[in-house]
Enzyme design. Structure first.
Site, PDB file in Angstrom:
ATOM      1  N   CYS A   1       5.578  -4.240   1.432  1.00  0.00           N
ATOM      2  CA  CYS A   1       4.773  -5.401   1.817  1.00  0.00           C
ATOM      3  C   CYS A   1       3.370  -5.356   1.220  1.00  0.00           C
ATOM      4  O   CYS A   1       2.481  -6.082   1.665  1.00  0.00           O
ATOM      5  CB  CYS A   1       4.704  -5.533   3.330  1.00  0.00           C
ATOM      6  SG  CYS A   1       6.272  -6.033   4.043  1.00  0.00           S
TER       7      CYS A   1
ATOM      8  N   SER B   1       7.091  -1.366   4.840  1.00  0.00           N
ATOM      9  CA  SER B   1       7.592  -0.974   3.529  1.00  0.00           C
ATOM     10  C   SER B   1       7.757  -2.194   2.628  1.00  0.00           C
ATOM     11  O   SER B   1       8.244  -3.239   3.070  1.00  0.00           O
ATOM     12  CB  SER B   1       8.942  -0.275   3.686  1.00  0.00           C
ATOM     13  OG  SER B   1       8.782   0.849   4.515  1.00  0.00           O
TER      14      SER B   1
HETATM   15  P1  GTP Z   1       6.318   1.001   0.301  1.00  0.00           P
HETATM   16  O1  GTP Z   1       6.123   1.921  -0.854  1.00  0.00           O
HETATM   17  O2  GTP Z   1       7.769   0.663   0.533  1.00  0.00           O
HETATM   18  O3  GTP Z   1       5.686   1.479   1.555  1.00  0.00           O
HETATM   19  O4  GTP Z   1       5.725  -0.455  -0.142  1.00  0.00           O
HETATM   20  P2  GTP Z   1       4.226  -1.013  -0.255  1.00  0.00           P
HETATM   21  O5  GTP Z   1       3.786  -1.516   1.075  1.00  0.00           O
HETATM   22  O6  GTP Z   1       3.366  -0.033  -0.929  1.00  0.00           O
HETATM   23  O7  GTP Z   1       4.434  -2.314  -1.165  1.00  0.00           O
HETATM   24  P3  GTP Z   1       4.017  -2.612  -2.683  1.00  0.00           P
HETATM   25  O8  GTP Z   1       2.545  -2.664  -2.887  1.00  0.00           O
HETATM   26  O9  GTP Z   1       4.778  -1.715  -3.568  1.00  0.00           O
HETATM   27  O10 GTP Z   1       4.547  -4.098  -2.847  1.00  0.00           O
HETATM   28  C1  GTP Z   1       5.888  -4.448  -2.591  1.00  0.00           C
HETATM   29  C2  GTP Z   1       6.222  -5.775  -3.215  1.00  0.00           C
HETATM   30  O11 GTP Z   1       5.337  -6.782  -2.739  1.00  0.00           O
HETATM   31  C3  GTP Z   1       6.069  -5.762  -4.731  1.00  0.00           C
HETATM   32  O12 GTP Z   1       7.148  -6.440  -5.307  1.00  0.00           O
HETATM   33  C4  GTP Z   1       4.769  -6.475  -4.968  1.00  0.00           C
HETATM   34  O13 GTP Z   1       4.741  -7.128  -6.222  1.00  0.00           O
HETATM   35  C5  GTP Z   1       4.690  -7.455  -3.801  1.00  0.00           C
HETATM   36  N1  GTP Z   1       3.286  -7.735  -3.402  1.00  0.00           N
HETATM   37  C6  GTP Z   1       2.303  -6.831  -3.201  1.00  0.00           C
HETATM   38  N2  GTP Z   1       1.115  -7.427  -2.901  1.00  0.00           N
HETATM   39  C7  GTP Z   1       1.371  -8.759  -2.899  1.00  0.00           C
HETATM   40  C8  GTP Z   1       0.552  -9.913  -2.663  1.00  0.00           C
HETATM   41  O14 GTP Z   1      -0.653  -9.843  -2.384  1.00  0.00           O
HETATM   42  N3  GTP Z   1       1.176 -11.125  -2.753  1.00  0.00           N
HETATM   43  C9  GTP Z   1       2.499 -11.237  -3.054  1.00  0.00           C
HETATM   44  N4  GTP Z   1       3.016 -12.456  -3.114  1.00  0.00           N
HETATM   45  N5  GTP Z   1       3.293 -10.168  -3.300  1.00  0.00           N
HETATM   46  C10 GTP Z   1       2.747  -8.944  -3.210  1.00  0.00           C
HETATM   47  C1  SPV Z   2       8.676   3.106   2.458  1.00  0.00           C
HETATM   48  O1  SPV Z   2       9.855   2.718   2.554  1.00  0.00           O
HETATM   49  O2  SPV Z   2       7.780   2.781   3.282  1.00  0.00           O
HETATM   50  C2  SPV Z   2       8.275   3.948   1.314  1.00  0.00           C
HETATM   51  C3  SPV Z   2       9.326   4.491   0.484  1.00  0.00           C
HETATM   52  O3  SPV Z   2       7.105   4.228   1.138  1.00  0.00           O
HETATM   53  S1  SPV Z   2      10.094   5.853   1.258  1.00  0.00           S
HETATM   54  O4  SPV Z   2       9.460   7.061   0.766  1.00  0.00           O
HETATM   55  O5  SPV Z   2      11.478   5.836   0.891  1.00  0.00           O
HETATM   56  O6  SPV Z   2       9.934   5.773   2.685  1.00  0.00           O
HETATM   57 MN    MN Z   3       5.787   3.269   2.711  1.00  0.00          MN
END
Ligand code: GTP
Ligand code: SPV
Ligand code: MN
Length: 589
Positions: free
Chosen positions: A254, A252
């Site tokens: 990441c 999550s």
């Molecule tokens: P969930 O919805 O919780 O499952 O998260 P996710 O895995 O979809 O993560 P998301 O793409 O929303 O990114 C989470 C955070 O990481 C954000 O603040 C992004 O800006 C940051 N982020 C994403 N990709 C990168 C990257 O390649 N480099 C860096 N430094 N930060 C990143």
């Molecule tokens: C996560 O936490 O991996 C998400 C947001 O994608 S939630 O739907 O709250 O699990």
């Molecule tokens: Mn997720």
């Protein structure tokens, strides 16, 4: 005669005692009617459940402020209630189904008094897909009803699918009194049932997401021979127009959403989005792994989202096409009624209301938007949506990528030797914790396949299941690991990330097609620097070398950490994982 769905809903109503029951049809018009109700009738901590945002700059956008204690998944209040405790493993909280039902019945008795019970019929997956699942959720808050309309394929066609069978996944949801003391998210895998009380937050309340599409579905997949994974699905188009489909599992917050709709920094390459969070993977008749995205929307992290980092998401959020868009716990510019969060483009507005609706000056030392503030938006608004998104069969997967947030040690990209080594690579993943779940952030924890909070059964059995899937695949995808998050001595990210990650994906595709060789390290195969397209990149060459180097001493400590962690699953670990552990230990000495 009442159908099985009607009987179940009536039984829940007898317990929850709502003032009225509304069966939702899943139409867009209905979503707007629910928004009206949330703006006028429902109150949360004194303010309405929804308030409209500036529809000139953010079409169809509404702000939701959650209860202040209800801002992330609460893993310590999440339980798997299986009759066989051993089946749930050390990776899950367990409660006996009997005890859990007693507790939930007590918490749910009369919990909807004075409120409306919304009945939401929805499909996870395209209704015509053989892999889709019909589901019914009840809820007592418009925020969840509208969110489910955005995140799933909701509609009465679901009821036509179910007819009089009892073949549907049940979700009971009530916000209760929002008290963390009376909050619990219970899963009954043997009954296809999720029962969640006391939280309105995403993963705790939009039951089609983590609860059903991962915890319940992973158990179904284990029994039926398929995989439910915390993975993005994307198509990578090269300069010749050839598209390669890959999935990637990252914990999550990441980088999944960002990866799924990346704007490629490499000319000639283009990313097509299929899913940003969950993949259901089935073995096709051709011996390949095929992936569908069971969801229909993004529930994405707002902070850090900008035209620079993720222009396609900004376009998605501003597109005036399908469904309302919800912003939860972001900050508000009350003058313009525009949403705001840390990392958004442009200057910080002079005056802001914090995510809790209080005046914010920046002097508080806290962020204006909650670090886990989110948007909920229809995937059909995404300008990079793949034409295969609605394909009931899904897409054939050529590579699977595991990733984590690791400030040190783990290389930018590593390739596994074969399926068993790749599964091991997934099993040994670690990541520093984020604000997507309640608790301390920035602590390294092992998070196998990014599924630690989401695998609905014993992780030892899960690893064995992965190995078995591999035996059945005649054309298995290659397995890789990535880490975008190595930092320098000042704590700054070395790798620029986001669109530049395309350079890593290109190497992945080159490896799939046997175009480049690789270099052996204790962690696996890494690129030779000359095989990475680094044109126009600002990272100095020696820094790039660092990103592809595995420090021997640090690796030894890592091996110890992995060994100690996997010990937990000992008696159920498949022998292949034991073998990999032995080999890794021997190689590190
Ligand atoms: P969930 O919805 O919780 O499952 O998260 P996710 O895995 O979809 O993560 P998301 O793409 O929303 O990114 C989470 C955070 O990481 C954000 O603040 C992004 O800006 C940051 N982020 C994403 N990709 C990168 C990257 O390649 N480099 C860096 N430094 N930060 C990143
Ligand atoms: C996560 O936490 O991996 C998400 C947001 O994608 S939630 O739907 O709250 O699990
Ligand atoms: Mn997720």
């Amino acid at each position: 005669m009442a159908t099985a769905v009607e009987e179940w809903v009536e039984a829940q109503a007898r317990l929850a005692k709502p003032d009225r029951i509304v069966w939702c049809d899943g139409s867009e018009g209905e979503a707007y009617r629910l928004l009206e109700i949330g703006m006028e009738e429902e109150k949360l901590e004194g303010h309405p459940v929804f308030s409209p945002l500036n529809h000139k700059s953010w079409p169809k956008a509404y702000l939701h402020r959650s209860h202040p204690t209800d801002v992330a998944r609460t893993e310590h209040l999440t339980f798997i209630c299986h009759s066989d405790r051993a089946a749930t493993g050390p990776n899950n909280n367990w409660m006996s189904p009997k005890e859990a039902k007693e507790r939930l019945t007590h918490l749910s008795d009369g919990c909807m008094r004075g409120r409306t019970m919304y009945v939401l019929p929805y499909m996870m997956g395209h209704p015509e897909s053989p892999y889709a699942r019909a589901c019914i959720q009840i809820t007592d808050i418009t925020y969840v009803a509208v969110s489910m309309r955005i995140m799933t394929r909701m509609g009465t066609f679901t009821l036509d699918k179910i007819r009089n069978s009892s073949n549907f996944v049940k979700g009971f949801h009530s916000v209760g009194d929002f008290s963390p003391d009376r909050r619990c998210i219970m899963h009954f895998p043997e009954e296809n049932l999720v029962w969640s009380v006391g939280s309105g937050y995403g993963g705790n309340a939009l039951l089609g997401k983590k609860c059903i599409s991962l915890r319940i579905a992973s158990w179904q997949g284990y029994k039926q021979g398929w995989l439910a994974e915390h993975m993005v699905i994307l198509g990578i188009e090269d300069s010749k127009g050839h598209v390669t489909y890959v999935t990637a599992a990252l914990p999550s917050a990441c980088g999944k959403t960002n990866l799924a709709m990346m704007e490629s920094a490499l000319p000639g390459y283009k990313i097509w989005t299929i899913g940003d969070d969950i993949a259901w993977l089935n073995i096709g008749p051709d011996g390949r792994l095929w992936a569908i995205n069971p969801e229909a929307g993004f529930f994405g992290v707002a902070p850090g989202t900008s035209d620079k980092t993720n222009p396609n998401m900004i376009k998605t959020l501003k597109r005036d096409l399908f469904n309302p868009t919800l912003f939860t716990n972001v900050a508000l510019n009350p003058g313009t009624r525009e949403p705001w969060w840390e990392g958004l483009d442009g200057p910080t507005p002079e005056y802001l209301e914090s995510w809790q609706g209080r005046p914010w000056t920046g002097a508080e030392g806290t962020a204006a938007a909650h670090p886990n503030s989110r948007f909920t938006v229809s995937i059909t608004n995404c300008p990079t949506l793949s034409k295969e998104y609605d394909n009931p069969q899904g897409v054939p997967i050529s590579a699977m990528i595991f990733g984590g947030r690791r400030a040190q040690l783990i290389p930018l990209v590593t390739e596994s030797h074969d399926w068993a080594h790749g599964v091991f690579m997934g099993a040994r993943m670690g990541s520093e914790t984020t604000s997507a779940a309640a608790g301390q952030t920035g602590v390294l924890r092992r998070d196998p396949m990014a599924m630690l909070p989401f695998c609905g059964y014993h992780l030892g059995d899960y690893f064995r299941h992965w190995m078995n899937i591999g035996h059945r695949l005649t054309r298995p995808p290659k397995i890789f690991s990535v880490n975008w998050f190595r930092t320098d001595e000042n704590g700054r990210f070395i790798w620029p990330g986001f669109g530049e990650n395309m350079r890593v994906l290109k190497w992945v595709i080159d490896r799939i097609n046997g175009r480049v060789s690789a270099r052996e390290t204790p962690a696996g195969l890494v690129p030779r620097l000359e095989d990475l397209n680094l044109e126009g990149i600002t990272v100095p060459k020696d820094r790039m070398e660092d990103l592809l180097t595995v420090d021997k001493e640090e690796w030894k400590a890592e091996v110890e950490g992995i060994r100690e962690y996997l010990q937990k699953y000992k008696r159920r670990l498949p022998f292949e994982i034991d073998e990999q552990l032995r080999k890794m230990t021997a190689d590190s000495e």
